[in-house]
Design a protein around this motif. Structure first.
Motif, short mmCIF file in Angstrom:
data_model
loop_
_atom_site.label_atom_id
_atom_site.label_comp_id
_atom_site.label_asym_id
_atom_site.label_seq_id
_atom_site.Cartn_x
_atom_site.Cartn_y
_atom_site.Cartn_z
N LEU A 94 0.90 -1.18 0.02
CA LEU A 94 0.01 0.10 0.13
C LEU A 94 0.67 1.25 -0.15
CD1 LEU A 94 -3.17 0.65 1.95
CD2 LEU A 94 -1.26 2.22 2.29
N TRP A 95 0.62 2.05 -0.93
CA TRP A 95 1.42 3.49 -1.16
C TRP A 95 0.31 4.55 -0.50
CZ3 TRP A 95 6.11 4.29 -3.62
CH2 TRP A 95 6.83 3.17 -4.09
N GLN A 96 0.90 5.33 0.42
CA GLN A 96 -0.22 6.40 0.98
C GLN A 96 0.62 7.95 0.75
OE1 GLN A 96 -0.97 6.89 5.41
NE2 GLN A 96 -2.92 6.86 4.67
N ALA A 97 -0.15 8.97 0.29
CA ALA A 97 0.18 10.16 0.58
C ALA A 97 0.20 10.97 1.88
CB ALA A 97 -0.49 11.03 -0.57
N LEU A 98 1.15 11.33 2.61
CA LEU A 98 1.40 11.86 3.88
C LEU A 98 1.25 13.25 3.77
CD1 LEU A 98 1.11 10.78 6.67
CD2 LEU A 98 3.75 11.11 6.86
N VAL A 99 0.00 13.88 3.61
CA VAL A 99 -0.14 15.36 3.10
C VAL A 99 0.30 16.11 4.57
CG1 VAL A 99 -2.63 15.23 4.65
CG2 VAL A 99 -2.04 16.83 2.58
N TYR A 100 0.84 17.13 4.22
CA TYR A 100 1.53 18.14 5.18
C TYR A 100 2.88 17.74 5.48
CZ TYR A 100 -3.55 19.70 5.15
OH TYR A 100 -4.71 19.83 4.78
N ALA A 101 3.41 16.61 5.21
CA ALA A 101 4.74 16.19 5.61
C ALA A 101 5.34 16.00 4.30
CB ALA A 101 4.67 14.99 6.37
N GLY A 102 4.78 16.14 2.92
CA GLY A 102 5.39 15.84 1.88
C GLY A 102 6.08 14.37 1.56
N ILE A 159 10.07 5.26 1.98
CA ILE A 159 9.56 6.64 2.11
C ILE A 159 10.20 7.44 1.08
CG2 ILE A 159 9.38 8.82 3.40
CD1 ILE A 159 9.41 6.82 6.02
N ILE A 160 9.38 8.19 0.27
CA ILE A 160 9.86 9.36 -0.76
C ILE A 160 9.40 10.64 -0.14
CG2 ILE A 160 9.48 9.94 -3.06
CD1 ILE A 160 8.76 6.83 -3.86
N GLN A 161 10.61 11.25 -0.29
CA GLN A 161 10.23 12.75 -0.15
C GLN A 161 9.94 13.61 -1.22
OE1 GLN A 161 10.80 14.07 3.40
NE2 GLN A 161 9.46 15.87 2.49
N MET A 162 8.96 14.41 -1.18
CA MET A 162 8.54 15.06 -2.47
C MET A 162 8.76 16.34 -2.26
SD MET A 162 6.70 12.81 -4.27
CE MET A 162 5.63 14.02 -5.53
N PRO A 163 8.94 17.05 -3.42
CA PRO A 163 9.16 18.56 -3.43
C PRO A 163 8.29 19.66 -2.88
CG PRO A 163 8.79 17.82 -5.62
CD PRO A 163 8.60 16.54 -4.70
N VAL A 164 7.07 19.12 -2.67
CA VAL A 164 5.86 20.10 -1.86
C VAL A 164 5.55 19.15 -0.85
CG1 VAL A 164 5.38 21.21 -4.00
CG2 VAL A 164 4.21 18.98 -3.51
N LYS A 165 5.11 19.85 0.06
CA LYS A 165 4.49 19.27 1.38
C LYS A 165 3.14 18.78 1.32
CE LYS A 165 7.85 20.42 4.10
NZ LYS A 165 8.75 19.22 4.99
N LYS A 166 2.28 19.42 0.51
CA LYS A 166 0.65 19.00 0.55
C LYS A 166 0.67 17.95 -0.75
CE LYS A 166 -0.75 23.11 0.65
NZ LYS A 166 0.52 24.50 1.09
N VAL A 167 1.10 16.95 -0.83
CA VAL A 167 0.64 15.86 -1.57
C VAL A 167 -0.59 15.44 -0.94
CG1 VAL A 167 3.12 15.33 -2.49
CG2 VAL A 167 2.23 14.18 -0.24
N THR A 168 -1.35 14.71 -2.00
CA THR A 168 -2.78 14.40 -1.61
C THR A 168 -3.32 13.05 -1.72
OG1 THR A 168 -3.61 15.36 -3.58
CG2 THR A 168 -3.44 16.77 -1.41
N SER A 169 -2.73 12.84 -3.16
CA SER A 169 -3.07 11.26 -3.66
C SER A 169 -2.21 10.91 -4.73
CB SER A 169 -4.69 11.24 -4.07
OG SER A 169 -5.05 9.91 -3.99
N LEU A 170 -2.46 9.58 -5.12
CA LEU A 170 -1.54 8.92 -5.97
C LEU A 170 -2.12 7.68 -6.59
CD1 LEU A 170 1.17 7.38 -3.56
CD2 LEU A 170 -0.90 7.77 -3.24
N THR A 171 -1.61 7.23 -7.85
CA THR A 171 -1.91 6.11 -8.34
C THR A 171 -1.01 5.75 -9.44
OG1 THR A 171 -4.17 5.09 -9.47
CG2 THR A 171 -3.10 7.41 -10.35
#
Length: 293
Positions: free
Chosen positions: A209-217, A231-243
């Motif tokens: 299962l993959w989950q977007a951790l919103v506000y933590a990026g 764990i993948i660190q994204m370039p923005v904090k507010k990631v919301t969903s993924l597919t």
């Protein structure tokens, strides 16, 4: 692994990405602005539909490829993608003006499972629903603040779901024949120490299962037994969903928001609201079903 901006559309609240294997197109939504967007796997042929109210999720319909089922602020509707005409199917919560419909996805048998949310993200007034192909509505769970992340194990026999502010991802036994749920338990604890919260989810072909951790990026991958695998660190904090999508279902598409829904939530960097594509993960997803109506 490579992370790139696929479409820089600055969605106020990007959400709900769906890869349609028949059209080879990605659909996603701007929940706050009431739009559905679509593009190719490389970000071309961008198109948008305005639905006139806040939207929580959508799915294409099986019997009519130019039609979708959409969970809007004021009920579930069908949407004619040619004309833009909306037709109300059912409004499950007309007595709760502070609620709206939110995240949803289609199960392996073609039923649409979606939830509602309290727009102030404070009261446990929301529910989790299942809409069958005959358009009958059934309540699966209740006492929820913000419904998010419904998705299934590869066999379809386990439903994953989270209430964003519970700090947990839940698993249910999912009856393939009826779509009923039982035996809710904690699948994984969500790391909220950095201010993040559980948002959209998907399951890959390996059952993780993959989950977007919103506000933590962050994007978090959990093994089938609920352990953090990556764990993948994204370039923005507010990631919301993924597919997962693309011709080989090996590109991870990630939505984000340009503006937080409430003042207490943090701001973000220049790439906020963009649609991201992650390649080189060495993982494939599972083709999403259309709604069987």
């Amino acid at each position: 692994m490579r992370i790139e901006v696929l479409v820089d559309v600055k969605t106020t609240l990007g959400e709900g990405p769906v890869w349609d294997v028949e059209q080879q197109r990605l659909y996603w939504i701007d929940s706050a602005d009431g739009r559905i967007l679509r593009c190719t796997d490389d970000g071309r042929e961008l198109r948008a539909w305005d639905v006139g109210q806040k939207i929580g999720s959508m799915a294409l319909r099986h019997h009519n490829g130019e039609s979708a089922i959409v969970a809007l602020q004021n009920g579930v509707h069908t949407l004619d993608l040619k004309s833009g005409e909306l037709t109300l199917v059912i409004d499950p919560e007309p007595h709760l003006p502070d609620n709206r419909l939110n995240d949803g996805k289609v199960d392996r048998q073609g039923r649409f499972v979606f939830g509602s949310m309290d727009t102030l993200e404070d009261s446990a007034s929301a529910k989790l629903y299942r809409l069958d192909a005959d358009l009958s509505l059934h309540t699966l769970d209740e006492g929820i603040i913000v419904s998010n992340g419904p998705c299934w194990s590869p066999s379809g026999e386990t439903l994953y779901f989270c209430d964003t502010w519970s700090g947990e991802i839940w698993a249910y036994d999912y009856d393939l024949a009826t779509g009923n749920v039982s035996h809710r338990r904690t699948f994984a604890k969500v790391d909220t120490a950095g201010g993040g919260a559980a948002d959209g989810c998907t399951v890959d072909a390996e059952g993780c299962l993959w989950q977007a951790l919103v506000y933590a990026g962050k994007l978090v991958r959990y093994t089938p037994d609920g352990q953090v695998d990556r764990i993948i660190q994204m370039p923005v904090k507010k990631v919301t969903s993924l597919t997962f999508g693309g011709p080989n279902l090996d590109t991870l598409f990630v939505t984000s928001m340009a503006k937080p829904p409430l003042p207490r939530f943090p701001a973000d960097g220049q790439q906020r609201g963009a649609l991201f594509a992650i390649t080189g993960l060495g993982v494939q997803g599972i083709a999403e079903r259309r709604f069987a109506s």
